[in-house]
Scaffold this motif. Structure first.
Motif, PDB file in Angstrom:
ATOM      1  N   VAL A 174      27.076 -19.666  55.227  1.00  0.00           N
ATOM      2  CA  VAL A 174      27.260 -20.952  55.972  1.00  0.00           C
ATOM      3  C   VAL A 174      28.001 -20.757  57.602  1.00  0.00           C
ATOM      4  CG1 VAL A 174      27.924 -23.323  55.969  1.00  0.00           C
ATOM      5  CG2 VAL A 174      26.860 -22.418  54.021  1.00  0.00           C
ATOM      6  N   PHE A 175      29.035 -20.302  57.243  1.00  0.00           N
ATOM      7  CA  PHE A 175      29.985 -19.937  58.549  1.00  0.00           C
ATOM      8  C   PHE A 175      29.191 -19.029  59.561  1.00  0.00           C
ATOM      9  CE2 PHE A 175      33.438 -22.361  57.108  1.00  0.00           C
ATOM     10  CZ  PHE A 175      34.631 -22.139  57.925  1.00  0.00           C
ATOM     11  N   GLY A 176      28.510 -18.213  59.023  1.00  0.00           N
ATOM     12  CA  GLY A 176      27.852 -17.186  59.974  1.00  0.00           C
ATOM     13  C   GLY A 176      26.608 -17.837  60.576  1.00  0.00           C
ATOM     14  N   TRP A 177      26.038 -18.810  59.971  1.00  0.00           N
ATOM     15  CA  TRP A 177      24.855 -19.561  60.402  1.00  0.00           C
ATOM     16  C   TRP A 177      25.519 -20.460  61.542  1.00  0.00           C
ATOM     17  CZ3 TRP A 177      23.288 -24.488  60.740  1.00  0.00           C
ATOM     18  CH2 TRP A 177      22.257 -24.804  61.119  1.00  0.00           C
ATOM     19  N   LEU A 178      26.487 -21.383  61.098  1.00  0.00           N
ATOM     20  CA  LEU A 178      26.808 -22.120  62.331  1.00  0.00           C
ATOM     21  C   LEU A 178      27.451 -21.728  63.503  1.00  0.00           C
ATOM     22  CD1 LEU A 178      29.176 -24.675  59.677  1.00  0.00           C
ATOM     23  CD2 LEU A 178      26.819 -24.889  60.721  1.00  0.00           C
ATOM     24  N   LEU A 216      33.977 -10.974  50.884  1.00  0.00           N
ATOM     25  CA  LEU A 216      32.513 -11.062  50.815  1.00  0.00           C
ATOM     26  C   LEU A 216      32.217 -12.179  51.919  1.00  0.00           C
ATOM     27  CD1 LEU A 216      31.867 -10.980  47.066  1.00  0.00           C
ATOM     28  CD2 LEU A 216      30.857  -9.348  48.858  1.00  0.00           C
ATOM     29  N   ALA A 217      33.198 -13.036  52.085  1.00  0.00           N
ATOM     30  CA  ALA A 217      32.884 -14.320  53.019  1.00  0.00           C
ATOM     31  C   ALA A 217      32.676 -13.534  54.434  1.00  0.00           C
ATOM     32  CB  ALA A 217      34.064 -15.259  53.043  1.00  0.00           C
ATOM     33  N   THR A 218      33.732 -13.113  54.574  1.00  0.00           N
ATOM     34  CA  THR A 218      33.798 -12.298  56.041  1.00  0.00           C
ATOM     35  C   THR A 218      32.408 -11.197  56.475  1.00  0.00           C
ATOM     36  OG1 THR A 218      36.003 -12.108  56.237  1.00  0.00           O
ATOM     37  CG2 THR A 218      34.803 -10.640  57.730  1.00  0.00           C
ATOM     38  N   VAL A 219      32.140 -10.457  55.145  1.00  0.00           N
ATOM     39  CA  VAL A 219      31.105  -9.579  55.295  1.00  0.00           C
ATOM     40  C   VAL A 219      29.617 -10.500  55.557  1.00  0.00           C
ATOM     41  CG1 VAL A 219      29.599  -8.106  53.896  1.00  0.00           C
ATOM     42  CG2 VAL A 219      31.773  -7.725  53.796  1.00  0.00           C
ATOM     43  N   PHE A 220      29.352 -11.468  54.716  1.00  0.00           N
ATOM     44  CA  PHE A 220      28.079 -12.102  54.989  1.00  0.00           C
ATOM     45  C   PHE A 220      28.264 -13.228  56.190  1.00  0.00           C
ATOM     46  CE2 PHE A 220      27.429 -10.777  50.797  1.00  0.00           C
ATOM     47  CZ  PHE A 220      26.136 -10.666  50.718  1.00  0.00           C
ATOM     48  N   ALA A 221      29.364 -13.539  56.722  1.00  0.00           N
ATOM     49  CA  ALA A 221      29.282 -14.139  57.825  1.00  0.00           C
ATOM     50  C   ALA A 221      28.799 -12.960  59.024  1.00  0.00           C
ATOM     51  CB  ALA A 221      30.884 -14.596  58.185  1.00  0.00           C
ATOM     52  N   GLY A 222      29.363 -11.912  59.056  1.00  0.00           N
ATOM     53  CA  GLY A 222      28.818 -10.995  59.986  1.00  0.00           C
ATOM     54  C   GLY A 222      27.319 -10.588  59.876  1.00  0.00           C
ATOM     55  N   ILE A 223      26.802 -10.545  58.545  1.00  0.00           N
ATOM     56  CA  ILE A 223      25.538 -10.233  58.459  1.00  0.00           C
ATOM     57  C   ILE A 223      24.663 -11.291  58.610  1.00  0.00           C
ATOM     58  CG2 ILE A 223      23.667  -9.860  56.467  1.00  0.00           C
ATOM     59  CD1 ILE A 223      25.750  -8.279  54.765  1.00  0.00           C
ATOM     60  N   MET A 224      24.998 -12.495  58.514  1.00  0.00           N
ATOM     61  CA  MET A 224      24.407 -13.718  58.784  1.00  0.00           C
ATOM     62  C   MET A 224      24.124 -13.774  60.597  1.00  0.00           C
ATOM     63  SD  MET A 224      22.422 -16.252  58.412  1.00  0.00           S
ATOM     64  CE  MET A 224      22.549 -16.673  56.788  1.00  0.00           C
ATOM     65  N   SER A 269      24.486 -11.143  62.394  1.00  0.00           N
ATOM     66  CA  SER A 269      23.387 -10.073  62.708  1.00  0.00           C
ATOM     67  C   SER A 269      22.008 -10.403  62.579  1.00  0.00           C
ATOM     68  CB  SER A 269      23.693  -8.693  61.873  1.00  0.00           C
ATOM     69  OG  SER A 269      22.796  -7.851  61.915  1.00  0.00           O
ATOM     70  N   PHE A 270      21.791 -11.054  61.639  1.00  0.00           N
ATOM     71  CA  PHE A 270      20.406 -11.734  61.505  1.00  0.00           C
ATOM     72  C   PHE A 270      19.933 -12.590  62.445  1.00  0.00           C
ATOM     73  CE2 PHE A 270      17.875 -15.075  59.288  1.00  0.00           C
ATOM     74  CZ  PHE A 270      16.743 -14.613  59.214  1.00  0.00           C
ATOM     75  N   GLU A 271      20.770 -13.675  62.696  1.00  0.00           N
ATOM     76  CA  GLU A 271      20.463 -14.574  63.645  1.00  0.00           C
ATOM     77  C   GLU A 271      20.285 -13.832  65.105  1.00  0.00           C
ATOM     78  OE1 GLU A 271      19.744 -17.820  63.579  1.00  0.00           O
ATOM     79  OE2 GLU A 271      19.911 -17.829  61.299  1.00  0.00           O
TER      80      GLU A 271
END
Length: 395
Positions: free
Chosen positions: A199-203, A241-249, A251-253
């Motif tokens: 969610v944070f990564g997308w926002l 995991l929060a930081t990792v998936f924020a970074g992955i999101m 990267s995806f965007e």
């Protein structure tokens, strides 16, 4: 740690990384660790005090974030099955097998309780490939091995920390043995961290469109990296995991927004400096911190535990990939060997060691010395060996 010491350590790191740029496959991690051990015997450095909070809340989020946002989402998707298995079920199986092996091989040397052996295994399970990934990409014809090693290391840190917390609670007699409680806690901590980070990564990926100032956009990335980590920890879920998936999101965007290419350049420039600075401090500090625990009588046992960790990791990886047809087609036995060898111990293992040390429990000095020794052997031997091994197996 004073500012003057920090600057001096960064200067040493600058020298070593500069040599690395000029000499191919220069083993940066072991060189820095060995220098750190030498610095321990200089009175000016021997009194350095580094807490687990510094490793966990200052160093780790930055390293995780830069690796995550630079890891192409397409690569993560391509090898998602293998990466997810190795960083979840693979971790659990590795800790059980390695803990049993440690308990067995330690009997001729000294009595370590089985739960203590499992605790050592949990400390030694998280991987930290650091500069190994770049060596693998140069040595191999494709990026499969590097992608699996890097993807696994991003996700298995969170699993390892949850597992360590559970086992250490049993070892310190602050928690009862309850498989259902562990499963419930694991799912809450892991899935909560993943959801929060996503969610944070997308926002934040949407927020960067509201300013074209690269400096402000880089500021947002700092907030994302450390904000997602600390908020997750505050809420009781996995900050890793929060930081990792924020970074992955993120990267995806970015992969879908070509117009933000200039931002990726700014991000690479800033976080590239942060990454080598943190790595310089981290490996030097590992040497300085470990030196005080390396004078003990069980180096033979430490070597056996290190060898056992490689064997167990190979059995888990080869067993999973060679027995399942869908993965067998993607990864050969030679590649399994190289993935196993590339799983160095590093920053998370040091954090877990310092966490155990901070408890002040009786009887943990030997476990700390043994795990420190195994981490150092791993950093030196595996870092030096990854290039010749990759050339031999894949050349």
């Amino acid at each position: 740690m004073s500012v003057s010491i920090t600057v001096f350590l960064l200067f040493i790191g600058y020298i070593i990384f500069s040599i690395d740029k000029k000499k191919e496959n220069f083993p940066v991690p072991p060189i820095l660790v060995i220098i750190g051990i030498g610095l321990f015997f200089v009175p000016y450095f021997s009194q350095i005090s580094v807490t687990k909070e510094i490793i966990y809340h200052v160093f780790l989020p930055g390293l995780l974030f830069v690796s995550a946002y630079q890891f192409p989402f397409s690569d993560f998707k391509r090898y998602a099955g293998i990466i997810t298995f190795l960083s979840t079920a693979g971790i659990l199986l590795t800790v059980l097998l390695l803990g049993t092996l440690i308990y067995a091989v330690s009997l001729p040397f000294i009595e370590i309780p089985f739960i203590g052996a499992l605790l050592m295994a949990a400390i030694l399970t998280p991987t930290d490939p650091v500069s190994v990934v770049s060596v693998l990409k140069k040595s191999a014809d494709d990026d499969l091995i590097a992608d699996v090693v890097e993807g696994e290391s991003l996700l298995n840190d969170g699993t390892s920390i949850v597992l360590f917390t559970f086992i250490s609670g049993i070892y310190l007699q602050t928690q009862s043995i309850s498989p259902m409680a562990f499963i419930g806690e694991f799912l809450y901590v892991s899935l909560g961290g993943i959801a929060l980070g996503g969610v944070f990564g997308w926002l934040f990926s949407q927020a960067i469109h509201y300013t074209h100032n690269k400096e402000y956009q880089v500021m947002l990335s700092i907030i994302l990296a450390y904000g997602s980590f600390n908020l997750a920890e505050f809420l009781g879920v996995s900050g890793v995991l929060a930081t990792v998936f924020a970074g992955i999101m993120l990267s995806f965007e970015f992969g879908r927004a070509i117009r933000e290419a200039h931002f990726r350049e700014a991000l690479d420039g800033f976080w590239g400096v942060i990454e080598i600075s943190i790595l310089s401090l981290l490996f030097l500090l590992i040497g300085i911190l470990a030196a005080d625990y390396l004078i003990f009588n069980y180096w033979g046992l430490a070597v056996l535990v290190f060898a056992g960790s490689l064997i167990v990791r190979l059995l888990v990886i080869a067993g999973a990939t060679q027995l399942l047809p869908v993965w067998h087609k993607k990864m050969s036995m030679s590649e399994c060997v190289l993935v196993s060898w590339s799983g160095l111990k590093g920053s998370v293992s040091i954090f877990l060691i310092l966490s155990l040390k901070a408890t002040g429990a009786d009887g943990i000095d030997l476990i700390i010395s043994l795990t420190f020794a195994v981490v150092l052997i791993s950093l030196v031997v595996q870092s030096i060996g990854v290039h010749p091994l990759s050339k031999k197996l894949l050349g």
